[in-house]
Every structure is written in structure tokens, then in C-alpha cells.
Design an enzyme around this catalytic site. Structure first.
Site, PDB file in Angstrom:
ATOM      1  N   GLU A 349       0.868  -1.273   0.073  1.00  0.00           N
ATOM      2  CA  GLU A 349      -0.145   0.180   0.099  1.00  0.00           C
ATOM      3  C   GLU A 349       0.898   1.349   0.017  1.00  0.00           C
ATOM      4  OE1 GLU A 349      -3.403   0.305   2.860  1.00  0.00           O
ATOM      5  OE2 GLU A 349      -3.602   2.202   2.587  1.00  0.00           O
ATOM      6  N   ARG A 427      -7.725   2.149  13.547  1.00  0.00           N
ATOM      7  CA  ARG A 427      -8.384   0.789  13.312  1.00  0.00           C
ATOM      8  C   ARG A 427      -8.632   0.093  14.676  1.00  0.00           C
ATOM      9  NH1 ARG A 427     -11.728  -1.211   9.094  1.00  0.00           N
ATOM     10  NH2 ARG A 427     -11.001   0.501   7.871  1.00  0.00           N
ATOM     11  N   GLU A 818     -10.718  -8.405   4.142  1.00  0.00           N
ATOM     12  CA  GLU A 818      -9.886  -8.382   5.393  1.00  0.00           C
ATOM     13  C   GLU A 818     -10.883  -9.196   6.541  1.00  0.00           C
ATOM     14  OE1 GLU A 818      -9.404  -4.214   5.098  1.00  0.00           O
ATOM     15  OE2 GLU A 818      -7.450  -4.308   5.983  1.00  0.00           O
TER      16      GLU A 818
END
Ligand code: MTE
Ligand code: HPA
Ligand code: MOS
Length: 884
Positions: A349, A427, A818
Site C-alpha cells: 500500500e 482502526r 480483510e
């Protein structure tokens, strides 16, 4: 015990002439401990475990011989004479791994392009090896190959970098360092990195420069000849080091991020007064992405300062932007493309971009194509991993096991730059409730700045760490109360309509449906009874079972990323070329997008092709991440199709219904009527709102739910585990492609199982003094164990929850990439369950934090017993060392 085979002379001599009985066994075990000494800092570490293991194997040998003596009838009552009973015999059994079996349950949608179990569009070329990855693409004539010059120490001032020996090598075309980069500051979120280190290096593997040569071999050899002089500085190599030094990354907009709900102080005080508070420290290790394709880049220049690149990345736009920034070029002169990557899992990423910039520097100066492909061990050592986390928690609960209060401080090991660590911590905070309603909660997070390679996104993006810790304290609460963990977990599951700690409501929650179906189809209650019976009959093998829920929020938590574009061209033969901002990394995104496009245009999926992702087709695309791509690009594709359908409606009306069934005829008619057959679609996720200012909001579009039940058998003498069975129920809405979704569920689960049970990253630090400080020891598959076919559940049942349409995403589907990773928590807690069974049989306590991963060392030492006592004297549960 050694790098070569050793014999044990003392024990050998001692055994001669001794009777075959328990006294002799005890003597032999004590003598073995002397025959096989080991220093605490022995290379490879795990001193207590390895010594225990040697003795445990001797005990297995003793049991096996006794059993054979008895079976052969050579000695009557050999087992009894040896002091063994029937429950001991299993010590000598090996795990049996018959062919695994499995079942997959899902619905397909009749008569539609979406909802079909269509094969991945690249499956055939991938399995035959024809699929082209970045390094497979034919290189332009004259391509040079790059090799990085990297720091060998974790923290130092660069005194001198001398490439003269490298430059003298035939075939070498140049060395490029910080001085050659027009704008050296870089970084994916904030510019806290350098393209090449100028004054300081802050981790082992920190890139100092790049050598380019005619072959990769020459480049690698030349890079080793570059002389670097360091003035070494003290290094922080763990979360604990960073906390002690107060070393944290700036983490805008506040130094710490906190989510708070209810009144934690009052609730905790009330629980404390009733004696129902548990305080603990949970830890989990990192994880290497181990995508099969290591990082690869090819850069070449055109006239007018154009730069073209192909890179194995999940975020081409980052590459375009950071190459342009480093070279001082406008973005309209830099193009980044990628057809597919051989697995990304978050590792590509952001960490792919800095390598691409490194390769762009020599390509731009020399005006020659440059290829930079990392060897596996280099990729593992320098491109970052999943974050290790530490959680210091206090949890208060009721007599029934209702969680009333949670106070937790989270720390992640971010490494030497911020990268995505802030968003990953966010997160983790959003998921630190697990799937449980906690009325009074405060969670705070800090990103620790250490002298280690910058850690980064990895499937779940902090969610797995947050949820894992929730399951850790939940398991302890259940054991304190002497209840089955699944009972306490079930008691605390969110109810429909309840609000979580950051204010988002559980609407159309499939949590309980998944939980009930998973625990029901797995016959959890009956199987717990048979686990208990098995354990009563076996002293050295113990079984354990656990059920864990999944709740995972879907959307980028950085609001602006939740936008997407797609570009659709229709050609005159009725075929369609789609380009969208997302990258195909094996997850099947392109196949799903082809199905969505076909569905919307009223054609069949085989007429739609997706060739590559490119910054010059769809600009400013978000990274392909957060499991959001099919939601985002699917909706953008729908928007483009809507525009095309609007333009084609009058053409079809003219053609008539029958002729309009032929899409080629429609396209032709449109073309001759001069109708635009290309459309750009756009989508923005609605209704997202979140600020880190203490207010509540909705950071997610919706949640994905699931549940898993896993049963394991543990060899308490070796610490080896055998995963007997896993049952999964996963909510993916109306699946766009059930074949791909089942693949994502199985793959995500197995990757998660690797994280919690097999994979351990070991760096040189205070706990691992036998490795050079800051250096990754586990830099290859020889020392780093990823899951294989031999590790999957022997029985593996996957159900995609039926009849659960999701109104908030394209074709009523849900994201899937995910969330299934978190299902693997069931494996960790099944192992802990088995370990607790072993400890209870020995009369030992079961109230302890069992850290992840449950490697053989951690399992064996926690199972304890007379053998480990020889090497570990304390009464506390052994805490296996962990790079954290
Ligand atoms: N599946 C495969 N085969 N390969 C991958 O690299 N990455 C995972 C997941 N599944 C990955 C994968 C991660 S980390 C994410 S975020 C999603 O796929 C990204 O793709 P999606 O948004 O299309 O689900
Ligand atoms: N998930 C994955 N990748 C991301 C995110 C996220 O929430 N935010 C930024 N990059
Ligand atoms: Mo996935 S970790 O969001 O690339």
C-alpha cells in the site's frame, strides 16, 4: 541443541545396567540436562524451551519403548513397571494428518451476471505461470539493474559513504545517493522519510543509495563494495524501549487518539469494590506479508521529462505523486501502471512507493530504464510488517460475566517513520470492543517511534490487534468466573440497535445470526463435552475448542479516500474495456468488476475485460485497500454504465428490442449516430462522518460480521499443534462471486492462523542478544514459518450467510477481503483452551495473558510440568520472549 548431531555421553553411561523404570527415567532426565547445556543467549534463543524439548523427546522415547516392550510381550506389564498408565501412552503418538476435507455452502443468483461463482479471470494464466508480473515484462533494451546500499546498523550518523570501489567494477553505471535527489523529503502520509538517508540512518536496511549495473548480479556485488562509515547512536528496538524513552510519532491532529464512552472511572470503581477487575498486559507480534512476488519496479523516461513506471503496488497514485515530488516534475508527466501484483496484503500500500522512487533517481539522471527487484530476504528485512502491539488494560465485569468497563492503552511499534501507523492505531481503537457491547470504555493509542523498519498496513490494518486484545481479556474474565469462554462471549455480543463506543449503531446486524449458525453447525456444546472426555483420557495430548465472533468496519477511516472512479470504453464488436482505480492482487477484484459491468450493460461477463490499472486512465485513485474496492469501484462502474445506458437508450429504441439484444449491433448503431461510447463513472461513499475531537460519529459505511469455531489438539510435550476442525459462517451480503468470496474467507482465515500460531518475527534486541541489534533474524522461509497445506484444518467448513442482502453496497454485497482474517482468533483461543486444560490437570493456575503467536515454544512452556521445571524455576507462567 547444536548445529551438528551431538551425543550425550554421561546419560549413555548412566543408563547401562539400570532397570527400565521411573527412577531411571528421572536420573536420565536430570543427566540429559547436564549433557546438553545451553547458554541463555544461545544462537537461536529459546534456551528453556529447547532444553525442555530435548528432555520431552527423551520422555516420548521412554513411553514409546515401554509401549513396544509391552506390545511385543518381551516384558510383562512393561508400562506398569515403567510407572506409566493408559493416559500416558499418547505421549508417543504422532499427530495424524489424513487428507483434509471441507465443505463450502453458498447461494448463487439465477439468471444474473453478479452472484455467479465465476472463475477468477486470470486463474488460468496464473496457474500455468503465463501471468505477467512486473519483473516478467520484457525489459526495454539497455535496462540497468539496481541494488540498494543499506545500513547495517539501526541508528547512526553517516560519517562517510565511498562508492569508488563499486564504481570501478566493470558493468557498473553509477551510484546515486541523497545528493542526487532534487527533493529528498518523502513519505506516504507526512514527509518524515528521505528517498536516500542524508545524515542519519534510523534502521537496519535504511536505504543509503542505489548502484545501477548491467546485470542484477553485478549491481548486488557492487552495492556490497560501497564503503559506509557510521558513528553509531543508541537505538530503541521495542515498544518498551520507546515507552521508557517517551519516543512517539507525531500523530495528527492530537498526540494520542482516544475514544471514550460512558463513565469509566465510576464503573471501574464499582467493579473494583466487588472484586471484579482484571488488570493485564496483552502483546502480539508482527507479521511478514510474504506475498509471493517480492517488490519490483521498472522505470523509464520519455522525452520532455516524462517518467513511466510499472510497479508492484496497491497504490499507483502514490508512486506517481512521490516520483514527481522527488524529481520536481509535474504529475502530468509521470505515469504509474500495474497489471497485477502477486499478493499485496497491505504490504504494497505504501512501502512499494519508496523503492520506486529509489529506482526513478538513476533512471532520470542516466535516461536509461532501471529495474529494481528485491530479493526475498531484503524484501522481508526492509519493507515493514504488521505492527506488534502492546495493550495495557483494566477490565471490570459483573458476576454473570457482563463486561461493564474497559480502560486500555494501546501502543504499536511503528518503526522509524509514521507511514500508516496512525490510521492503523485508529482502526485498532475502533475495534478494541471486539464484537461486544461495553457501556463504559476508554481506549487510547500511541505510535512508538523505534529504530526498526517502518511497519505498515497488513490485512485488517490494526483491527486484528484491537480485536485480539478484546478476546484476550474476555478469555481471562471467563476463566476467572470459571465459565466456558463461549458463554461469556455470547452474553456480551452486540444486540441489534445497540451503539458502539464511537457512536455508530448496529443496524441490520448479522452478528448473532453468524454466531448462532457457526456454534450450532459446529455442535459446539456436544464437542466441548467430547473435548473434556478426550482430555480426561490423555495426559500429554490436550484438546481445546473456542468460538470467536467478527465485527469489522468497512470504509477508509481517512474520509477523503472514500471516493472512486471508473472508465468504460465500449468497442464496435460489442466488447467492453473497463479501467478503474483498483489493483488486482489476487483477490478477484477485476473479475467482480467485470460481472458488475456486464450486469449493468445487460451483456455477459466474458465480453468485459480489465487489462491494467494506470494513473493516466483513472486519476487520483485511493490505494486498493480497506477491503473497500469492490464497493467503491463497483459503484463507480455502475455510475459509468448508467451514463452509457442513458446514451444508448434512444439508439436501442430505434433498433428495436430484438436487434438490441446484440450489444455489438447497439455499439455500431451508436457509433454511426456519433454517440460517445466511453464513460467515466464516479462514486463517493455517503453518510460518513468522523472527527477525533471527542464527538461521536459514523466512520464506517457498515460492518461485516462472522463467527468461527476451531478445535485443536496440542502435544503438551513438544508444543506442536494440530488444527482438527474449523467451522466458519461469514456475512458477505449477497455475494457478487461466491467462489472468490469463499477463497477470501479461507485464505484470510489461514493467513490469520499463521499470525496467531506459526509466524514469529525475531529482531536483534535486549531479548535476542544473539542477533545483531536491529537486524531481522527471520528473513526467509527457513526461519519464518508461514502456513502450508499441512497446517489447514483437517475439516474446514465455510458458509456464506444466506439471505443477507446489504443495502449499503453494490449489488447488495459486502466487502470480504480483510474481515475473515479475524476468524483465526478462534485458533489462538482453542490453543489457549488446550493449554489451560493441561495446566488444570497439573493443578496450575489458568489466569494469565497468553500472548500471540502461540508458537511451540510458548505452548510447550505454558503447558509446564515436571520437565519444564528443570529449566524454569519460577511459579509464574513462562513468558516466551517476543519481538514487540
Ligand atoms: N487476497 C489476495 N489473494 N491477495 C491479496 O493481496 N489482500 C487483502 C485482501 N485479500 C489480498 C487479498 C487485503 S489487505 C485487502 S485490503 C483486500 O484484499 C483488498 O482488496 P479489495 O478491496 O478488493 O477487497
Ligand atoms: N484501511 C486500509 N488502508 C488504509 C486505511 C484504512 O482504513 N486508511 C488509509 N489507508
Ligand atoms: Mo489492506 S491492509 O487494507 O491493503
Amino acid at each position: 541443541m547444536s548445529f551438528k548431531t551431538v551425543s550425550c555421553p554421561k546419560t549413555q553411561a548412566l543408563l547401562i545396567g539400570k532397570p527400565w523404570n521411573d527412577d531411571t527415567l528421572k536420573l536420565a532426565l536430570a543427566s540429559l540436562a547436564e549433557d546438553l547445556p545451553m547458554a541463555p543467549d544461545v544462537p537461536g534463543g529459546m534456551c528453556e524451551f529447547r532444553r525442555s524439548l530435548a528432555n520431552s523427546f527423551f520422555f516420548k522415547f521412554y513411553v514409546d519403548c515401554s509401549r513396544r516392550l509391552e506390545a511385543d510381550g518381551l516384558v510383562g506389564n512393561a508400562l506398569a513397571a515403567a510407572g506409566l498408565d493408559a493416559a500416558d501412552v499418547s505421549a508417543a503418538d504422532r499427530f495424524h494428518r489424513p487428507s483434509p476435507k471441507g465443505a463450502q455452502y453458498f447461494q448463487i443468483q439465477e439468471g444474473k451476471q453478479v452472484g455467479q461463482a465465476v472463475m477468477h479471470q486470470a486463474a488460468e494464466v496464473q496457474v500455468t505461470g503465463e501471468a505477467e508480473y512486473c519483473d516478467d515484462i520484457a525489459k526495454p533494451v539497455g535496462t540497468l539493474h539496481g541494488a540498494l546500499v543499506m545500513s547495517t546498523v539501526p541508528h547512526a550518523r553517516l560519517v562517510k559513504v565511498d562508492p569508488s570501489a563499486a564504481l570501478a567494477m566493470p558493468g557498473v553505471h553509477g551510484y546515486f545517493g541523497a545528493a542526487d535527489v532534487p527533493h529528498n523529503d518523502t513519505g506516504p502520509v507526512v514527509y518524515d522519510e528521505e528517498v536516500f538517508a542524508s545524515e542519519f540512518v534510523t534502521c537496519v536496511g535504511h536505504q543509503i543509495g542505489i548502484v545501477v549495473a548491467e546485470t542484477q548480479d553485478i549491481a548486488l556485488e557492487a552495492a556490497r563494495l560501497v564503503q559506509v562509515q557510521y558513528e553509531e547512536l543508541p537505538a530503541l528496538l521495542s515498544i518498551d524501549d520507546a515507552v521508557a524513552a517517551g519516543s512517539y510519532h507525531e500523530y495528527p491532529p492530537f498526540t494520542d487518539h482516544t475514544i471514550e464512552d460512558g463513565d469509566v472511572e465510576a464503573a471501574m470503581a464499582a467493579c473494583a469494590a466487588a472484586g471484579r477487575v482484571i488488570e493485564g498486559e496483552a502483546r502480539c507480534g508482527g507479521q511478514e506479508h510474504f506475498y509471493l512476488e517480492p517488490m519490483a519496479n521498472l522505470v523509464w523516461c520519455g522525452d520532455n521529462d516524462e517518467v513511466h513506471t510499472i510497479s508492484s503496488t496497491q497504490a499507483p497514485m502514490k508512486h506517481q505523486k512521490l516520483i514527481a515530488k522527488a524529481l520536481g516534475l509535474p504529475c502530468n508527466k509521470v505515469v504509474c501502471k500495474i497489471k497485477r501484483v502477486g499478493g499485496g496484503f497491505g504490504g504494497k500500500e505504501t512501502r512499494a512507493a519508496f523503492l520506486n522512487v529509489c529506482a526513478a533517481i538513476p533512471a532520470f539522471h542516466l535516461r536509461k530504464p532501471v529495474s529494481l527487484v528485491l530479493d526475498r530476504h531484503v524484501d522481508m528485512a526492509i519493507t515493514g510488517a504488521r505492527h506488534a502491539f502492546l495493550g495495557k488494560y483494566k477490565v471490570g465485569y459483573s458476576a454473570e460475566g457482563k463486561i461493564l468497563a474497559l480502560d486500555m492503552r494501546l501502543y504499536n511499534n511503528a518503526g522509524n517513520s509514521l507511514d500508516l501507523s496512525g490510521a492503523i492505531m485508529d482502526r485498532a481503537l475502533f475495534h478494541s470492543d471486539g464484537a461486544y457491547k461495553i457501556p463504559n470504555i476508554r481506549v487510547t493509542g500511541k505510535c512508538c517511534k523505534t529504530h526498526m523498519p517502518s511497519n505498515t498496513a497488513f490485512r485488517g490494518f490494526g483491527g486484528p490487534q484491537g480485536v485480539l486484545f478484546a478476546e484476550m481479556w474476555m478469555d481471562r474474565v471467563a476463566r476467572r468466573l470459571n465459565k466456558a469462554a463461549e458463554e461469556v462471549r455470547e452474553l456480551n455480543l452486540y444486540e441489534e440497535g445497540e451503539t458502539c463506543h464511537f457512536g455508530q449503531k448496529m443496524v441490520s446486524s448479522q452478528l448473532k445470526a453468524c454466531w448462532e449458525q457457526a456454534t450450532g453447525s459446529a455442535s459446539l456444546a456436544e464437542r466441548r463435552a467430547s473435548v473434556v472426555a478426550f482430555n480426561a483420557a490423555h495426559k500429554h495430548k490436550k484438546r481445546g475448542i473456542a468460538a470467536t465472533p467478527v465485527k469489522f468496519g468497512i470504509s477508509f477511516t481517512a474520509l477523503f479516500f472514500n471516493q472512486a472512479g471508473a472508465l468504460i470504453h465500449c468497442y464496435l464488436d460489442g466488447t467492453v474495456l473497463v479501467t478503474h482505480g483498483g489493483v488486482e492482487m489476487g483477490q478477484g477484484l477485476h473479475t467482480k468488476m467485470a460481472q458488475v459491468c456486464a450486469q449493468e450493460l445487460g451483456i455477459t461477463t466474458d465480453k468485459v475485460y480489465i487489462a491494467e490499472t494506470s494513473t493516466d486512465k483513472v486519476p487520483n485513485a485511493s490505494p486498493t485497500a480497506a477491503s473497500s474496492s469492490s464497493d467503491l469501484y463497483g459503484a463507480a462502474v455502475v455510475d459509468a454504465c448508467r451514463q452509457l445506458n442513458e446514451r444508448l437508450a434512444p439508439v436501442k429504441a430505434k433498433l428495436g428490442e430484438e436487434a438490441s439484444k446484440d450489444f455489438a449491433a447497439v455499439c455500431n448503431a451508436a457509433y454511426f449516430s456519433r454517440v460517445d461510447l466511453s464513460a467515466h463513472g464516479w462514486y463517493v461513499t455517503p453518510n460518513l462522518e468522523w472527527e477525533w475531537d471527542g464527538t461521536k460519529g459514523n466512520p464506517f459505511n457498515y460492518f461485516c460480521f462472522g463467527a468461527a469455531v476451531s478445535e485443536v489438539e496440542v502435544d503438551t510435550l513438544s508444543g506442536d499443534i494440530n488444527l482438527l476442525r474449523t467451522d466458519i459462517v461469514m456475512d458477505v451480503g449477497d455475494s457478487i462471486n461466491p467462489a472468490l468470496d469463499v477463497g477470501q474467507v479461507e485464505g484470510g482465515f489461514v493467513q490469520g492462523m499463521g499470525w496467531v500460531a506459526l509466524e514469529e518475527l525475531i529482531f536483534g534486541d535486549k531479548d535476542h542478544t544473539w542477533v545483531k541489534p536491529g537486524t531481522l533474524f527471520t528473513a526467509g522461509p527457513g526461519t519464518y514459518k508461514i502456513p502450508t497445506a499441512n497446517d489447514i484444518p483437517l475439516e474446514f467448513n465455510v458458509t456464506l450467510l444466506h439471505n443477507a442482502p446489504n443495502p449499503r453496497a453494490v449489488a447488495s454485497s459486502k466487502a470480504v477481503g480483510e474481515p475473515p482474517f479475524l476468524l483465526a482468533n478462534s485458533v489462538l483461543f482453542a490453543i489457549k483452551d488446550a493449554v489451560c486444560e493441561a495446566r488444570m490437570a497439573l493443578g496450575l493456575g489458568v489466569d494469565f495473558d497468553f500472548n500471540s503467536p502461540a508458537t511451540p515454544e510458548r505452548v510447550r512452556m505454558a503447558c509446564a510440568g515436571p520437565i519444564t521445571k528443570l529449566f524454569y524455576k519460577s511459579d509464574e507462567v513462562y513468558r516466551a520472549k517476543l519481538t514487540c
